[in-house]
Enzyme design. Structure first.
Site, short mmCIF file in Angstrom:
data_model
loop_
_atom_site.label_atom_id
_atom_site.label_comp_id
_atom_site.label_asym_id
_atom_site.label_seq_id
_atom_site.Cartn_x
_atom_site.Cartn_y
_atom_site.Cartn_z
N HIS A 228 11.54 36.18 -17.96
CA HIS A 228 12.72 36.79 -18.95
C HIS A 228 12.11 37.99 -19.85
O HIS A 228 10.98 37.99 -19.98
CB HIS A 228 13.41 35.96 -19.74
CG HIS A 228 13.98 34.76 -19.07
ND1 HIS A 228 14.45 33.36 -19.75
CD2 HIS A 228 14.99 34.86 -18.19
CE1 HIS A 228 15.42 32.74 -18.79
NE2 HIS A 228 15.79 33.66 -17.86
N ASP B 161 12.60 32.25 -21.67
CA ASP B 161 12.75 32.46 -22.98
C ASP B 161 13.84 31.66 -23.52
O ASP B 161 15.02 31.85 -23.15
CB ASP B 161 13.07 34.08 -23.22
CG ASP B 161 13.54 34.34 -24.84
OD1 ASP B 161 13.13 33.33 -25.59
OD2 ASP B 161 13.92 35.53 -24.89
N ARG C 102 17.40 24.38 -9.92
CA ARG C 102 18.05 23.30 -8.96
C ARG C 102 17.31 23.25 -7.74
O ARG C 102 17.00 22.31 -7.06
CB ARG C 102 19.45 23.27 -8.95
CG ARG C 102 20.30 22.27 -8.07
CD ARG C 102 21.67 22.36 -8.03
NE ARG C 102 22.24 22.73 -9.37
CZ ARG C 102 22.73 23.92 -9.59
NH1 ARG C 102 22.91 24.76 -8.44
NH2 ARG C 102 23.47 24.15 -10.60
N SER D 146 16.24 42.78 -9.67
CA SER D 146 16.10 42.21 -11.03
C SER D 146 16.93 41.19 -10.96
O SER D 146 17.78 40.92 -10.47
CB SER D 146 16.52 43.18 -12.25
OG SER D 146 17.81 43.27 -12.40
N GLY D 147 16.33 39.98 -12.09
CA GLY D 147 17.20 38.82 -12.13
C GLY D 147 18.57 38.75 -12.31
O GLY D 147 19.67 38.12 -11.48
N ASP E 112 17.04 36.36 -8.91
CA ASP E 112 16.77 34.84 -9.01
C ASP E 112 17.63 34.29 -7.62
O ASP E 112 16.70 33.42 -7.19
CB ASP E 112 17.54 34.63 -10.14
CG ASP E 112 16.79 34.88 -11.51
OD1 ASP E 112 15.64 35.09 -11.47
OD2 ASP E 112 17.63 34.81 -12.46
N THR F 137 11.69 43.92 -12.24
CA THR F 137 10.96 44.43 -13.37
C THR F 137 9.72 43.70 -13.71
O THR F 137 8.93 44.27 -13.99
CB THR F 137 11.89 44.44 -14.46
OG1 THR F 137 13.14 45.11 -14.47
CG2 THR F 137 11.32 45.03 -15.80
N THR F 138 9.79 42.40 -13.47
CA THR F 138 8.63 41.64 -13.73
C THR F 138 7.73 41.85 -12.65
O THR F 138 6.44 42.30 -13.12
CB THR F 138 8.67 40.06 -13.73
OG1 THR F 138 9.76 39.71 -14.33
CG2 THR F 138 7.65 39.34 -13.65
N ASP G 284 22.75 31.82 -12.54
CA ASP G 284 21.82 31.94 -11.42
C ASP G 284 20.26 31.27 -11.80
O ASP G 284 19.71 30.73 -10.74
CB ASP G 284 21.47 33.41 -11.57
CG ASP G 284 22.84 34.09 -10.89
OD1 ASP G 284 23.62 33.34 -10.49
OD2 ASP G 284 22.75 35.67 -11.22
N HIS H 262 23.03 35.66 -16.92
CA HIS H 262 23.07 35.22 -15.72
C HIS H 262 22.22 33.77 -15.58
O HIS H 262 21.87 33.44 -14.71
CB HIS H 262 22.01 36.13 -14.67
CG HIS H 262 20.86 36.36 -15.03
ND1 HIS H 262 20.36 36.77 -16.36
CD2 HIS H 262 19.74 35.86 -14.36
CE1 HIS H 262 19.08 36.89 -16.38
NE2 HIS H 262 18.58 36.15 -15.40
N LYS I 199 7.91 38.94 -20.57
CA LYS I 199 7.33 39.81 -19.58
C LYS I 199 6.10 40.07 -20.00
O LYS I 199 4.97 40.09 -19.04
CB LYS I 199 8.09 41.01 -19.21
CG LYS I 199 9.49 40.53 -18.67
CD LYS I 199 10.19 41.96 -18.02
CE LYS I 199 11.45 41.60 -17.41
NZ LYS I 199 11.63 40.55 -16.58
#
Length: 135
Positions: free
Chosen positions: A12, A85, A101, A59-60, A65, A40-41, A95, A92, A16
């Protein structure tokens, strides 16, 4: 010869910098892994550790994700490090929960903070566990 450990990296926004520090600390080990990361990560880690080979996904919030979740379902991920975080609301969040899960359903190690990521990487004398059969 064992195949490379297939690792997903996600962080998150507020985590980062922690992921970058973790990647620097473990760059030698990570260099032996096949790494996928959310956009981005992945870019932040690449900027800090340019010798790593990282496949960057979206990106997430834009589906990254979910892309990693799909790779888990396809048996193409051995472990996930996801620096979460818990103090910032995520638009999101659904997601993120779906990704968690899938990691549980497919019995994929999922590290949600630095301490559990250390355990994942240090298990078996510095090598992550690869006890699951190839899927």
């Amino acid at each position: 010869m064992a195949s490379p450990y297939r690792l997903a990296l996600i962080a998150h926004d507020e985590k980062k910098d922690d992921m970058v520090a973790f990647a620097r600390e473990h760059a030698d080990f990570l260099a032996s892994c096949d790494i996928v990361a959310t956009g981005t990560t992945g870019q932040r880690v690449l900027d800090a550790c340019p010798d790593l080979k990282i496949t960057r996904l979206k990106s997430g919030p834009l589906g990254g994700d979910q892309q990693i979740g799909a790779l888990i379902a396809e048996g193409r991920i051995d472990g996930v490090i996801f620096f979460v975080d818990p103090l910032t609301p995520m638009p999101h969040d659904v997601d993120v929960k779906a990704l968690m899960r899938l990691a549980i359903v497919y019995d994929i190690p999922l590290a949600l903070n630095h301490a559990t990521a250390e355990i994942m990487l240090n298990e078996n004398g510095g090598q992550p566990s690869q006890t699951r059969d190839a899927r």
